[in-house]
Design a protein around this motif. Sequence first.
Motif, PDB file in Angstrom:
ATOM      1  N   SER A  84       0.831  -1.193   0.000  1.00 46.53           N
ATOM      2  CA  SER A  84       0.000   0.000   0.000  1.00 46.53           C
ATOM      3  C   SER A  84       0.874   1.254   0.000  1.00 46.53           C
ATOM      4  O   SER A  84       2.015   1.216  -0.468  1.00 46.53           O
ATOM      5  N   GLY A  87       3.178   1.428   3.936  1.00 46.55           N
ATOM      6  CA  GLY A  87       3.980   0.254   4.276  1.00 46.55           C
ATOM      7  C   GLY A  87       5.377   0.243   3.689  1.00 46.55           C
ATOM      8  O   GLY A  87       6.330  -0.175   4.366  1.00 46.55           O
ATOM      9  N   ILE A 178       4.146   2.862  11.846  1.00 42.70           N
ATOM     10  CA  ILE A 178       3.814   2.126  10.625  1.00 42.70           C
ATOM     11  C   ILE A 178       4.171   0.656  10.832  1.00 42.70           C
ATOM     12  O   ILE A 178       5.344   0.331  11.047  1.00 42.70           O
ATOM     13  N   ARG A 182       3.333  -5.576   6.231  1.00 41.40           N
ATOM     14  CA  ARG A 182       1.932  -5.789   5.857  1.00 41.40           C
ATOM     15  C   ARG A 182       1.409  -4.532   5.191  1.00 41.40           C
ATOM     16  O   ARG A 182       1.921  -3.427   5.425  1.00 41.40           O
ATOM     17  N   TYR A 184      -0.348  -1.239   4.513  1.00 41.35           N
ATOM     18  CA  TYR A 184      -0.783  -0.189   5.440  1.00 41.35           C
ATOM     19  C   TYR A 184      -0.788   1.108   4.654  1.00 41.35           C
ATOM     20  O   TYR A 184       0.232   1.520   4.085  1.00 41.35           O
ATOM     21  N   GLU A 188      -4.814   5.102   6.596  1.00 41.04           N
ATOM     22  CA  GLU A 188      -4.782   4.448   7.911  1.00 41.04           C
ATOM     23  C   GLU A 188      -3.814   5.159   8.843  1.00 41.04           C
ATOM     24  O   GLU A 188      -4.093   5.360  10.033  1.00 41.04           O
ATOM     25  N   LEU A 189      -2.666   5.537   8.307  1.00 39.02           N
ATOM     26  CA  LEU A 189      -1.655   6.212   9.119  1.00 39.02           C
ATOM     27  C   LEU A 189      -2.192   7.530   9.666  1.00 39.02           C
ATOM     28  O   LEU A 189      -2.042   7.828  10.856  1.00 39.02           O
ATOM     29  N   ASP A 192      -4.779   6.946  12.377  1.00 40.50           N
ATOM     30  CA  ASP A 192      -4.143   6.473  13.613  1.00 40.50           C
ATOM     31  C   ASP A 192      -3.431   7.619  14.330  1.00 40.50           C
ATOM     32  O   ASP A 192      -3.485   7.722  15.573  1.00 40.50           O
TER      33      ASP A 192
END
Length: 236
Positions: A84, A87, A178, A182, A184, A188-189, A192
Motif C-alpha cells: 500500500s 507500508g 507504521i 503488511r 498499510y 490508515e496512518l 491512527d
Amino acid sequence: MEAIILAGGKGTRLQPYTSDIPKPLVPIGDTPVIEILLRHLKKAGVTRVHVAVNHLAHLVIAVLGDGSSLGLEIRYAIEDTPLSTAGPLTRIADLPEQFIVANGDILTDLDIAELFQFHAARRPLATIASHVRSEKVDFGVLQTDPSGRLTGFQEKPSLQFAVSMGIYVFSREILRYIPKDRPYGFDELMIDLIARGLPVMTFPFSGYWLDIGRPADYERALRDVDTIRAFSKGSI
C-alpha cells in the motif's frame, strides 16, 4: 534532502493507458511522469531518491537506472508483495531526520523546498501538501430536517474539498507508527495519528497540481503539456 517516490501501484483506474506500462511511466510529451517529478525534486535540492516499486518494477528500473542521467542517486525498494502507500517506508533504511514522500503520478509546480522548510520549522510528524478541488455533483442535492421535511435544494452543485496532493514531508519518528511487512495505507496512518493526538500539519497550495490516476486527469495533463513544460523548464 532525500525523497521516497511511491511507484508500486498497478494503475487500475488509469486503464487502458496502463495496460502495458506502470502508471509512473505514462508519458507527458515524450517524458515519463515520474521523470518530471524527479527533475522537480532535484531542482528543490534533493540528491537521493528511493523509488518503491512492485508492479512491473523491472520497467521502472530500466527507464530510470541509477539516476545519474538526472543528476540524482536513485535506489530501489522492491516489494515482493504490495504494501500500500505507507507500508513501503519501513523497507528503507537510514532515512534522514526529515524526508519527502511523493506519489509517482503527480504533476505540480509546488515549491518543494518551501514545503520542506515549513515542516522543518514546525517539526510535526507529517506535513501534507493540500489543494482545494471542486467536484460537480450530477444530481439535485437535498437538505432535510430530522423529520424528513425538505429544508433546502441545490441543483447539481459544485462542492469544494481540501485534498491531499500526494506529496508530504515526514519526520523519521513517524516510522514507529507504521507496521512492518503488511499493507498499510496513508489513510490508515493519518487516522491512527489523529486518534493518538499526534501532530500533523497541512500546507495549502493553490498552484498547478494534477494527480493522473484517472483517464480524464491524464487526458487533461496531455492538454496542459505547454503549462507543464513551462514549470518543468522544458524538460519534456
